[in-house]
Design a protein around this motif. Structure first.
Motif, PDB file in Angstrom:
ATOM      1  N   MET A   1       0.816  -1.190   0.000  1.00 19.47           N
ATOM      2  CA  MET A   1       0.000   0.000   0.000  1.00 19.47           C
ATOM      3  C   MET A   1       0.865   1.262   0.000  1.00 19.47           C
ATOM      4  SD  MET A   1      -3.113   0.575  -0.156  1.00 19.47           S
ATOM      5  CE  MET A   1      -4.632   1.079   0.515  1.00 19.47           C
ATOM      6  N   THR A   2       1.975   1.240   0.715  1.00 20.25           N
ATOM      7  CA  THR A   2       2.881   2.381   0.750  1.00 20.25           C
ATOM      8  C   THR A   2       3.453   2.639  -0.640  1.00 20.25           C
ATOM      9  OG1 THR A   2       3.453   1.749   2.993  1.00 20.25           O
ATOM     10  CG2 THR A   2       4.875   3.334   1.929  1.00 20.25           C
ATOM     11  N   ASN A   3       3.736   1.558  -1.367  1.00 19.71           N
ATOM     12  CA  ASN A   3       4.272   1.682  -2.718  1.00 19.71           C
ATOM     13  C   ASN A   3       3.266   2.387  -3.629  1.00 19.71           C
ATOM     14  OD1 ASN A   3       5.924   1.447  -4.896  1.00 19.71           O
ATOM     15  ND2 ASN A   3       5.467  -0.705  -5.290  1.00 19.71           N
ATOM     16  N   LEU A   4       1.997   2.099  -3.454  1.00 16.61           N
ATOM     17  CA  LEU A   4       0.957   2.724  -4.263  1.00 16.61           C
ATOM     18  C   LEU A   4       0.906   4.239  -4.015  1.00 16.61           C
ATOM     19  CD1 LEU A   4      -1.508   2.384  -6.169  1.00 16.61           C
ATOM     20  CD2 LEU A   4      -2.890   2.106  -4.112  1.00 16.61           C
ATOM     21  N   PHE A   5       0.970   4.641  -2.753  1.00 18.82           N
ATOM     22  CA  PHE A   5       0.964   6.065  -2.423  1.00 18.82           C
ATOM     23  C   PHE A   5       2.224   6.758  -2.927  1.00 18.82           C
ATOM     24  CE2 PHE A   5      -2.024   4.775   1.073  1.00 18.82           C
ATOM     25  CZ  PHE A   5      -3.119   5.432   0.536  1.00 18.82           C
ATOM     26  N   ALA A   6       3.347   6.083  -2.874  1.00 17.02           N
ATOM     27  CA  ALA A   6       4.601   6.665  -3.354  1.00 17.02           C
ATOM     28  C   ALA A   6       4.543   6.894  -4.862  1.00 17.02           C
ATOM     29  CB  ALA A   6       5.775   5.767  -2.991  1.00 17.02           C
ATOM     30  N   ARG A   7       4.013   5.926  -5.591  1.00 16.23           N
ATOM     31  CA  ARG A   7       3.883   6.087  -7.045  1.00 16.23           C
ATOM     32  C   ARG A   7       2.901   7.203  -7.379  1.00 16.23           C
ATOM     33  NH1 ARG A   7       2.589   0.517  -9.783  1.00 16.23           N
ATOM     34  NH2 ARG A   7       0.935   0.798  -8.273  1.00 16.23           N
TER      35      ARG A   7
END
Length: 57
Positions: A1-7
């Motif tokens: 989920m953190t990766n999604l927000f970072a992208r």
């Protein structure tokens, strides 16, 4: 989920499209204002010419 927000935070394609839209809108406003001013000035010139060519009497 953190990766999604970072992208999502790094994605600037939407911001670029909005910037291009704002630039296009600004250019359109300038063109419309310039055409209106030119048309008004041109109308005044043609009215002066018409008055000088109109017969007296």
């Amino acid at each position: 989920m953190t990766n999604l927000f970072a992208r999502f935070a790094k994605d600037e394609s939407g911001a670029t499209a909005i910037e291009y839209g704002l630039i296009a809108a600004l250019i359109a406003v300038v063109v419309i204002a310039g055409a209106t001013l030119l048309g008004t000035n041109l109308n005044a010139v043609f009215n002066k010419i018409a008055l000088r060519l109109a017969p007296i009497g």
